[in-house]
Design an enzyme around this catalytic site. Structure first.
Site, mmCIF file in Angstrom:
data_model
loop_
_atom_site.group_PDB
_atom_site.id
_atom_site.type_symbol
_atom_site.label_atom_id
_atom_site.label_comp_id
_atom_site.label_asym_id
_atom_site.label_seq_id
_atom_site.Cartn_x
_atom_site.Cartn_y
_atom_site.Cartn_z
ATOM 1 N N SER A 87 -3.942 13.096 -3.244
ATOM 2 C CA SER A 87 -5.294 13.272 -3.765
ATOM 3 C C SER A 87 -5.376 13.712 -5.220
ATOM 4 O O SER A 87 -6.475 13.758 -5.776
ATOM 5 C CB SER A 87 -6.070 14.258 -2.888
ATOM 6 N N TYR A 172 -15.261 17.270 1.616
ATOM 7 C CA TYR A 172 -14.150 16.604 0.929
ATOM 8 C C TYR A 172 -13.966 15.212 1.523
ATOM 9 O O TYR A 172 -13.840 15.066 2.736
ATOM 10 C CB TYR A 172 -12.889 17.445 1.102
#
Length: 384
Positions: A87, A172
């Site tokens: 990420s 998220y």
């Protein structure tokens, strides 16, 4: 969250007790032994085959390599070793989006459906591009496993409804940053992978960062290992390139962090694009949510970093507050981003005021607290 907390963030002060006194840096002062004393016990504890740690202080770099790229081949880790960065890729996608904004091709205040007419009449009439860039759209973390094609993905987005009011919670989301990548690529009029690999990465001088590892570089692509120590590699599924798909080495990534701190200058448009990703948009209970980066007032304690990077931050919706007006990029701040794939672990930080950056890479998935603690221990040694 009350106004006093917002004011504390704005003033760049701590709102919890600081666990140590930080001093200014005189010179790059870490010895190999000092780094070994932190990294080697971590590798032993977590059974990590290979690691790279890159540190930049006042424009001076040092890169430390440990172990092997693969338990099978026993090839030592080197400057060329490629890791899946998970990420941390999201900050690259955000930078490409801010570049499109600077080119006048993307407005973060516009609705997503403004750019994707196939989503007109859907929930995306009320989701802004900025919501995608700050995890506040309400989209969930993972792409549903039955979605394999773009048509299926668009059908999912068309039917999707948020569980909470848009902009009120931070969830998220790979689906969110993936959609940001789709919108950005459309506005730049090129496929996302091309925009990243042919436009952005060369402009930043990142010569060994890839979505698709070229044949000539495959021998440097580390073998990843999961929690059970089984060999695994990333399978790039839909939205993978946009959300978690980059592979890179320690040398490129420390350069990327130096560009973020303006220790290295790049073309003005790209410098501005990177700077814009540091804009503070939402306030969580622990940090400022920038455009994919997360920032804390500097100095910051280890306990605050562990709180801000707790599992619930990624796995459960968290109440947020919109910062009005948005905070200009803060120099006196600690910016961080974790990255994971099933077989790799990454943690990257930079502190513009101190001109310190650290990136830690391993070819085994390890828990986030261990990454943060080791990085913080390095920081303490630099700052002593």
């Amino acid at each position: 969250m009350d106004n006093s907390m917002k004011n504390i963030f704005r003033q760049g002060r701590l709102f919890i007790a600081l666990s140590l006194a930080m001093t200014s840096i005189s010179a790059f002062a870490l010895t190999q032994q000092e780094v070994d004393d932190i990294i080697k016990p971590l590798m032993k504890q977590e059974q990590i085959p290979g690691m790279s740690v890159a540190i930049s202080v006042n424009g001076k770099q040092a890169i430390y390599h440990y172990g092997v790229q693969s338990k099978q081949t026993q090839i030592p880790v080197s400057d060329r070793t490629l890791y899946e960065i998970g990420s941390l890729s999201k900050t690259f996608t955000a930078t490409l989006a801010t570049y499109a904004q600077i080119q006048g091709k993307l407005d973060f205040s516009q609705s997503v459906s403004h750019y994707l007419p196939e989503l007109k009449g859907s929930a995306f009439d009320n989701v802004s591009v900025m919501n995608l860039a700050t995890h506040t759209s309400g989209l969930s973390l993972f792409v549903p496993s039955d979605i394999k094609t773009n048509d299926q993905l668009m059908a999912y987005y068309q039917k999707w409804l948020p569980d909470n009011e848009v902009g009120q919670y931070r969830s998220y989301s790979n689906l969110g940053v993936g959609l940001l990548g789709i919108v950005t690529a459309k506005q730049l009029n090129m496929p996302f992978s091309q925009a990243m690999e042919k436009l952005m990465l060369p402009s930043l001088g990142l010569k060994h960062t890839y979505i698709h590892v070229p044949k000539s570089q495959e021998k440097y692509y580390a073998q990843g290992y999961n929690k059970q120590n089984q060999p695994v590699r990333l399978n790039l599924e839909i939205l993978g390139p946009e959300a978690y798909g980059l592979k890179s080495n320690a040398k490129d990534l420390i350069r990327y962090l130096e560009i973020n701190m303006q220790s290295i200058k790049v073309a003005k448009t790209w410098q501005e694009a990177i700077e814009n990703t540091h804009t503070g948009v939402y306030l969580t209970d622990s940090f400022v949510q920038d455009m994919m980066w997360e920032s804390y007032p500097w100095p910051v304690s280890l306990s605050q970093l562990l709180q801000g990077n707790r599992d619930d931050m990624a796995l459960k919706p968290q109440k947020v507050e919109l910062i009005k007006p948005a905070m200009a990029p803060e120099v006196r701040a600690y910016y961080n981003k974790t990255g994971s794939s099933n077989g790799f672990a990454t943690y990257a930080i930079f502190i513009p005021e101190e001109k310190i950056a650290i990136v830690m890479l391993s070819n085994k998935w390890i828990p986030i607290p261990q990454r943060i603690t080791a990085t913080y221990q390095l920081l303490e040694k630099i700052e002593r």
